[in-house]
Motif scaffolding. Structure first.
Motif, PDB file in Angstrom:
ATOM      1  N   LEU A  16     -18.932   8.126   5.640  1.00 51.52           N
ATOM      2  CA  LEU A  16     -17.605   8.245   6.237  1.00 51.52           C
ATOM      3  C   LEU A  16     -16.533   7.633   5.332  1.00 51.52           C
ATOM      4  CD1 LEU A  16     -18.500   7.301   9.943  1.00 51.52           C
ATOM      5  CD2 LEU A  16     -18.211   9.580   8.955  1.00 51.52           C
ATOM      6  N   VAL A  17     -16.873   6.538   4.675  1.00 49.05           N
ATOM      7  CA  VAL A  17     -15.915   5.898   3.763  1.00 49.05           C
ATOM      8  C   VAL A  17     -15.688   6.760   2.520  1.00 49.05           C
ATOM      9  CG1 VAL A  17     -15.526   3.900   2.262  1.00 49.05           C
ATOM     10  CG2 VAL A  17     -16.438   3.563   4.569  1.00 49.05           C
ATOM     11  N   ASP A  18     -16.765   7.288   1.965  1.00 43.97           N
ATOM     12  CA  ASP A  18     -16.669   8.080   0.734  1.00 43.97           C
ATOM     13  C   ASP A  18     -15.853   9.356   0.917  1.00 43.97           C
ATOM     14  OD1 ASP A  18     -18.148   6.206  -0.564  1.00 43.97           O
ATOM     15  OD2 ASP A  18     -20.022   7.318  -0.548  1.00 43.97           O
ATOM     16  N   LEU A  19     -15.912   9.945   2.098  1.00 41.08           N
ATOM     17  CA  LEU A  19     -15.172  11.185   2.341  1.00 41.08           C
ATOM     18  C   LEU A  19     -13.664  10.991   2.195  1.00 41.08           C
ATOM     19  CD1 LEU A  19     -17.135  12.694   5.374  1.00 41.08           C
ATOM     20  CD2 LEU A  19     -17.183  13.434   2.975  1.00 41.08           C
ATOM     21  N   VAL A  20     -13.199   9.768   2.393  1.00 46.13           N
ATOM     22  CA  VAL A  20     -11.782   9.444   2.189  1.00 46.13           C
ATOM     23  C   VAL A  20     -11.569   8.837   0.807  1.00 46.13           C
ATOM     24  CG1 VAL A  20      -9.857   8.016   2.993  1.00 46.13           C
ATOM     25  CG2 VAL A  20     -11.353   9.135   4.651  1.00 46.13           C
ATOM     26  N   GLY A  21     -12.541   8.067   0.352  1.00 41.91           N
ATOM     27  CA  GLY A  21     -12.400   7.373  -0.929  1.00 41.91           C
ATOM     28  C   GLY A  21     -12.295   8.287  -2.131  1.00 41.91           C
ATOM     29  N   VAL A  22     -12.982   9.433  -2.113  1.00 39.55           N
ATOM     30  CA  VAL A  22     -12.953  10.357  -3.260  1.00 39.55           C
ATOM     31  C   VAL A  22     -11.542  10.868  -3.541  1.00 39.55           C
ATOM     32  CG1 VAL A  22     -13.732  12.590  -4.130  1.00 39.55           C
ATOM     33  CG2 VAL A  22     -15.365  11.033  -3.070  1.00 39.55           C
ATOM     34  N   PRO A  23     -10.866  11.520  -2.582  1.00 42.35           N
ATOM     35  CA  PRO A  23      -9.514  12.004  -2.875  1.00 42.35           C
ATOM     36  C   PRO A  23      -8.504  10.895  -3.126  1.00 42.35           C
ATOM     37  CG  PRO A  23     -10.033  12.306  -0.544  1.00 42.35           C
ATOM     38  CD  PRO A  23     -11.304  11.916  -1.223  1.00 42.35           C
ATOM     39  N   LEU A  24      -8.664   9.741  -2.479  1.00 39.90           N
ATOM     40  CA  LEU A  24      -7.724   8.640  -2.676  1.00 39.90           C
ATOM     41  C   LEU A  24      -7.836   8.082  -4.093  1.00 39.90           C
ATOM     42  CD1 LEU A  24      -5.594   6.963  -1.119  1.00 39.90           C
ATOM     43  CD2 LEU A  24      -7.383   5.256  -0.739  1.00 39.90           C
ATOM     44  N   ALA A  25      -9.057   7.952  -4.603  1.00 37.33           N
ATOM     45  CA  ALA A  25      -9.251   7.422  -5.950  1.00 37.33           C
ATOM     46  C   ALA A  25      -8.664   8.369  -6.994  1.00 37.33           C
ATOM     47  CB  ALA A  25     -10.739   7.198  -6.216  1.00 37.33           C
ATOM     48  N   PHE A  26      -8.894   9.668  -6.843  1.00 40.01           N
ATOM     49  CA  PHE A  26      -8.335  10.634  -7.789  1.00 40.01           C
ATOM     50  C   PHE A  26      -6.810  10.618  -7.736  1.00 40.01           C
ATOM     51  CE2 PHE A  26     -12.550  12.809  -7.839  1.00 40.01           C
ATOM     52  CZ  PHE A  26     -12.701  12.861  -9.222  1.00 40.01           C
ATOM     53  N   GLY A  27      -6.257  10.487  -6.518  1.00 44.39           N
ATOM     54  CA  GLY A  27      -4.806  10.458  -6.361  1.00 44.39           C
ATOM     55  C   GLY A  27      -4.175   9.246  -7.011  1.00 44.39           C
ATOM     56  N   SER A  85       0.841  -1.193   0.000  1.00 47.37           N
ATOM     57  CA  SER A  85       0.000   0.000   0.000  1.00 47.37           C
ATOM     58  C   SER A  85       0.875   1.243   0.000  1.00 47.37           C
ATOM     59  CB  SER A  85      -0.920   0.010   1.230  1.00 47.37           C
ATOM     60  OG  SER A  85      -1.590   1.251   1.360  1.00 47.37           O
ATOM     61  N   TRP A  86       0.560   2.211  -0.860  1.00 46.14           N
ATOM     62  CA  TRP A  86       1.341   3.445  -0.901  1.00 46.14           C
ATOM     63  C   TRP A  86       0.871   4.424   0.163  1.00 46.14           C
ATOM     64  CZ3 TRP A  86      -1.090   8.137  -2.068  1.00 46.14           C
ATOM     65  CH2 TRP A  86      -2.385   8.049  -2.597  1.00 46.14           C
ATOM     66  N   ASN A  87      -0.284   4.153   0.783  1.00 46.82           N
ATOM     67  CA  ASN A  87      -0.818   5.020   1.835  1.00 46.82           C
ATOM     68  C   ASN A  87      -1.621   4.160   2.810  1.00 46.82           C
ATOM     69  OD1 ASN A  87      -1.460   7.319   3.260  1.00 46.82           O
ATOM     70  ND2 ASN A  87      -2.057   8.498   1.445  1.00 46.82           N
ATOM     71  N   PRO A  88      -0.944   3.478   3.735  1.00 43.93           N
ATOM     72  CA  PRO A  88      -1.590   2.454   4.564  1.00 43.93           C
ATOM     73  C   PRO A  88      -2.817   2.895   5.354  1.00 43.93           C
ATOM     74  CG  PRO A  88       0.789   2.298   4.761  1.00 43.93           C
ATOM     75  CD  PRO A  88       0.501   3.561   3.999  1.00 43.93           C
ATOM     76  N   LEU A  89      -2.775   4.081   5.973  1.00 41.95           N
ATOM     77  CA  LEU A  89      -3.892   4.472   6.836  1.00 41.95           C
ATOM     78  C   LEU A  89      -5.202   4.655   6.075  1.00 41.95           C
ATOM     79  CD1 LEU A  89      -4.839   5.044   9.666  1.00 41.95           C
ATOM     80  CD2 LEU A  89      -4.125   7.434   9.382  1.00 41.95           C
ATOM     81  N   PRO A  90      -5.250   5.484   5.016  1.00 39.97           N
ATOM     82  CA  PRO A  90      -6.523   5.594   4.301  1.00 39.97           C
ATOM     83  C   PRO A  90      -6.927   4.308   3.600  1.00 39.97           C
ATOM     84  CG  PRO A  90      -4.800   6.823   3.166  1.00 39.97           C
ATOM     85  CD  PRO A  90      -4.252   6.441   4.500  1.00 39.97           C
ATOM     86  N   ASP A  91      -5.946   3.536   3.122  1.00 41.30           N
ATOM     87  CA  ASP A  91      -6.260   2.243   2.520  1.00 41.30           C
ATOM     88  C   ASP A  91      -6.962   1.339   3.543  1.00 41.30           C
ATOM     89  OD1 ASP A  91      -5.637   2.342  -0.109  1.00 41.30           O
ATOM     90  OD2 ASP A  91      -3.746   1.248   0.020  1.00 41.30           O
ATOM     91  N   ALA A  92      -6.412   1.310   4.750  1.00 39.23           N
ATOM     92  CA  ALA A  92      -6.988   0.478   5.806  1.00 39.23           C
ATOM     93  C   ALA A  92      -8.372   0.982   6.201  1.00 39.23           C
ATOM     94  CB  ALA A  92      -6.066   0.480   7.032  1.00 39.23           C
ATOM     95  N   TYR A  93      -8.521   2.294   6.273  1.00 43.62           N
ATOM     96  CA  TYR A  93      -9.799   2.903   6.642  1.00 43.62           C
ATOM     97  C   TYR A  93     -10.888   2.530   5.644  1.00 43.62           C
ATOM     98  CZ  TYR A  93     -13.226   6.642   7.466  1.00 43.62           C
ATOM     99  OH  TYR A  93     -14.379   7.347   7.705  1.00 43.62           O
ATOM    100  N   ILE A  94     -10.560   2.615   4.353  1.00 46.48           N
ATOM    101  CA  ILE A  94     -11.530   2.277   3.313  1.00 46.48           C
ATOM    102  C   ILE A  94     -11.863   0.788   3.355  1.00 46.48           C
ATOM    103  CG2 ILE A  94     -11.834   2.057   0.816  1.00 46.48           C
ATOM    104  CD1 ILE A  94     -10.317   4.672   0.500  1.00 46.48           C
TER     105      ILE A  94
END
Length: 220
Positions: A167-178, A134-143
């Motif tokens: 709550l999941v989508d609020l993190v998923g949107v920026p992570l997917a674009f990134g 995972s390139w970003n463990p915390l948000p990956d784990a959260y999702i």
């Protein structure tokens, strides 16, 4: 395919962004899953199984491990949800939905918090000692954990699952674009709108089913 393009990365250009076909079709299926869930139809689960398979492949190709694991878990939870909803519909014509109890809500939130910490640590340890999972463990784990908790609650027909998805989508949107999954990022945004519709629809159905008839109140 030439130029290093595979079936998992094939797509087209749109407004300067490369749109991956399996990401597009998988997310259309994911949107259909939400709309079917709003209507409380059993077709929610086979459609989710199909969409999860495509999005798993797209996530693996984009090296978004948390999202890939989430899709694999979705496939398993689709089987669970299919079984639970089938049982719930045997006695009634439509799925009986309800809000979670205090104990259920505390459990769901606790699992989400603790699970995110444990999975993030696991991702970090694998990154440090084995390979980059995972390139970003915390948000990956959260999702990953949040999606699992939401889908489990959905399988139990709990109205609260809609808010967990917020709550999941609020993190998923920026992570997917990134990660370059443009379609996924847009779909996550659309999910927020559908979640609001779903919450209102399920809440209205629950209240209409549990409301005390006026004639009974008068006779009492």
């Amino acid at each position: 395919m030439s130029g290093g393009t595979t079936w998992a990365t094939a797509g087209f250009e749109l407004f300067g962004q490369h749109v991956v076909w399996i990401d597009l079709v998988g997310n259309i299926g994911a949107l259909a899953t939400v709309m079917l869930a709003i209507r409380r139809t059993i077709w929610t689960w086979p459609v989710q199984l199909f969409a999860s398979s495509l999005l798993f492949a797209a996530s693996i190709s984009a090296h978004v491990t948390g999202n890939a694991l989430k899709q694999a878990l979705f496939a398993a939870l689709a089987v669970y949800g299919w079984w639970k909803w089938s049982r719930g519909m045997r006695a009634e014509r439509t799925l009986p939905v309800r809000p979670g109890t205090i104990a259920e809500r505390v459990t769901l939130i606790s699992v989400m918090i603790a699970g995110t910490g444990v999975v993030a640590l696991a991702f970090h340890l694998v990154n440090q000692n084995l390979f980059e999972i995972s390139w970003n463990p915390l948000p990956d784990a959260y999702i990953f954990v949040g999606s699992a908790v939401a889908t489990f609650a959905q399988g139990r027909a709990l109205i609260d699952f809609w808010w967990i998805w917020v709550l999941v989508d609020l993190v998923g949107v920026p992570l997917a674009f990134g990660a370059g999954l443009v379609v996924s990022g847009v779909v996550y945004g659309v999910f927020l709108v559908l979640v609001a519709v779903g919450f209102v629809t399920w809440t209205r159905e629950y209240r209409s089913r549990t409301a005390v008839p006026v004639e009974k109140v008068v006779s009492a």
